[in-house]
Design a protein around this motif. Structure first.
Motif, PDB file in Angstrom:
ATOM      1  N   ILE A   1      43.334  33.167  40.305  1.00 50.39           N
ATOM      2  CA  ILE A   1      44.388  33.857  39.565  1.00 50.39           C
ATOM      3  C   ILE A   1      44.869  35.087  40.330  1.00 50.39           C
ATOM      4  CG2 ILE A   1      44.849  35.210  37.480  1.00 50.39           C
ATOM      5  CD1 ILE A   1      43.009  33.165  36.022  1.00 50.39           C
ATOM      6  N   VAL A   2      43.926  35.876  40.842  1.00 52.91           N
ATOM      7  CA  VAL A   2      44.292  37.094  41.572  1.00 52.91           C
ATOM      8  C   VAL A   2      45.060  36.752  42.850  1.00 52.91           C
ATOM      9  CG1 VAL A   2      43.355  39.065  42.849  1.00 52.91           C
ATOM     10  CG2 VAL A   2      42.446  38.491  40.604  1.00 52.91           C
ATOM     11  N   CYS A   3      44.557  35.783  43.615  1.00 56.40           N
ATOM     12  CA  CYS A   3      45.217  35.406  44.869  1.00 56.40           C
ATOM     13  C   CYS A   3      46.592  34.785  44.612  1.00 56.40           C
ATOM     14  CB  CYS A   3      44.356  34.434  45.666  1.00 56.40           C
ATOM     15  SG  CYS A   3      42.897  35.171  46.394  1.00 56.40           S
ATOM     16  N   GLY A   4      46.679  33.896  43.626  1.00 58.84           N
ATOM     17  CA  GLY A   4      47.964  33.265  43.311  1.00 58.84           C
ATOM     18  C   GLY A   4      49.001  34.282  42.872  1.00 58.84           C
ATOM     19  N   ASP A   5      48.589  35.231  42.045  1.00 54.96           N
ATOM     20  CA  ASP A   5      49.508  36.278  41.595  1.00 54.96           C
ATOM     21  C   ASP A   5      49.942  37.158  42.755  1.00 54.96           C
ATOM     22  OD1 ASP A   5      50.918  37.687  39.537  1.00 54.96           O
ATOM     23  OD2 ASP A   5      49.408  39.273  39.718  1.00 54.96           O
ATOM     24  N   PHE A   6      49.003  37.514  43.632  1.00 53.63           N
ATOM     25  CA  PHE A   6      49.339  38.350  44.788  1.00 53.63           C
ATOM     26  C   PHE A   6      50.313  37.623  45.720  1.00 53.63           C
ATOM     27  CE2 PHE A   6      48.618  39.748  49.150  1.00 53.63           C
ATOM     28  CZ  PHE A   6      48.860  41.101  49.032  1.00 53.63           C
ATOM     29  N   ILE A   7      50.039  36.362  45.998  1.00 54.16           N
ATOM     30  CA  ILE A   7      50.919  35.584  46.875  1.00 54.16           C
ATOM     31  C   ILE A   7      52.306  35.461  46.259  1.00 54.16           C
ATOM     32  CG2 ILE A   7      51.320  33.267  47.829  1.00 54.16           C
ATOM     33  CD1 ILE A   7      48.232  33.084  48.150  1.00 54.16           C
ATOM     34  N   ASP A   8      52.358  35.207  44.962  1.00 54.72           N
ATOM     35  CA  ASP A   8      53.651  35.081  44.283  1.00 54.72           C
ATOM     36  C   ASP A   8      54.429  36.392  44.329  1.00 54.72           C
ATOM     37  OD1 ASP A   8      55.592  33.627  42.816  1.00 54.72           O
ATOM     38  OD2 ASP A   8      54.838  34.474  40.933  1.00 54.72           O
ATOM     39  N   ALA A   9      53.740  37.500  44.075  1.00 47.24           N
ATOM     40  CA  ALA A   9      54.414  38.802  44.044  1.00 47.24           C
ATOM     41  C   ALA A   9      54.835  39.280  45.430  1.00 47.24           C
ATOM     42  CB  ALA A   9      53.501  39.848  43.394  1.00 47.24           C
ATOM     43  N   GLN A  10      54.002  39.046  46.434  1.00 49.05           N
ATOM     44  CA  GLN A  10      54.278  39.589  47.763  1.00 49.05           C
ATOM     45  C   GLN A  10      55.091  38.661  48.662  1.00 49.05           C
ATOM     46  OE1 GLN A  10      53.486  42.765  48.632  1.00 49.05           O
ATOM     47  NE2 GLN A  10      52.760  42.955  46.534  1.00 49.05           N
ATOM     48  N   PHE A  11      54.817  37.375  48.587  1.00 50.19           N
ATOM     49  CA  PHE A  11      55.432  36.439  49.530  1.00 50.19           C
ATOM     50  C   PHE A  11      56.380  35.434  48.889  1.00 50.19           C
ATOM     51  CE2 PHE A  11      51.206  37.509  51.317  1.00 50.19           C
ATOM     52  CZ  PHE A  11      51.656  38.262  52.387  1.00 50.19           C
ATOM     53  N   GLY A  12      56.381  35.359  47.564  1.00 52.56           N
ATOM     54  CA  GLY A  12      57.209  34.381  46.876  1.00 52.56           C
ATOM     55  C   GLY A  12      58.679  34.494  47.211  1.00 52.56           C
ATOM     56  N   VAL A  13      59.230  35.679  47.069  1.00 54.30           N
ATOM     57  CA  VAL A  13      60.645  35.891  47.351  1.00 54.30           C
ATOM     58  C   VAL A  13      60.909  35.881  48.852  1.00 54.30           C
ATOM     59  CG1 VAL A  13      62.549  37.535  47.120  1.00 54.30           C
ATOM     60  CG2 VAL A  13      60.974  37.187  45.222  1.00 54.30           C
ATOM     61  N   MET A  14      60.008  36.485  49.606  1.00 53.25           N
ATOM     62  CA  MET A  14      60.191  36.599  51.049  1.00 53.25           C
ATOM     63  C   MET A  14      60.302  35.221  51.717  1.00 53.25           C
ATOM     64  SD  MET A  14      57.696  38.501  53.833  1.00 53.25           S
ATOM     65  CE  MET A  14      57.402  39.834  52.706  1.00 53.25           C
TER      66      MET A  14
END
Length: 75
Positions: free
Chosen positions: A23-36
């Protein structure tokens, strides 16, 4: 009954750690790299699961030893 707890406690610990990391990793990836990188939420969750499984391989032995110490169980 002792065998049940001997087997169940490490599985519970691993499941909790695995899901928390996912959950923590998925949320971090979504927040930091999702849009990028144009990642969907599902792709971010999949990458978080991959990281969680990778980290979980290293944590498996630690969780089993900790569970054995907490319960006073012998190998």
């Amino acid at each position: 009954m002792q065998l049940l707890f001997f087997i169940a406690v490490p599985f519970f610990g691993f499941g909790f750690a695995d899901n928390a990391i996912m959950i923590v990793c998925g949320d971090f990836i979504d927040a930091q790299f999702g849009v990028m990188f144009g990642l969907t939420t599902m792709a971010s969750a999949g990458l978080g699961n991959w990281l969680s499984d990778t980290i979980g391989l290293g944590l498996g032995d630690v969780i089993e030893r900790s569970a054995a110490q907490l319960g006073g169980m012998r190998e």
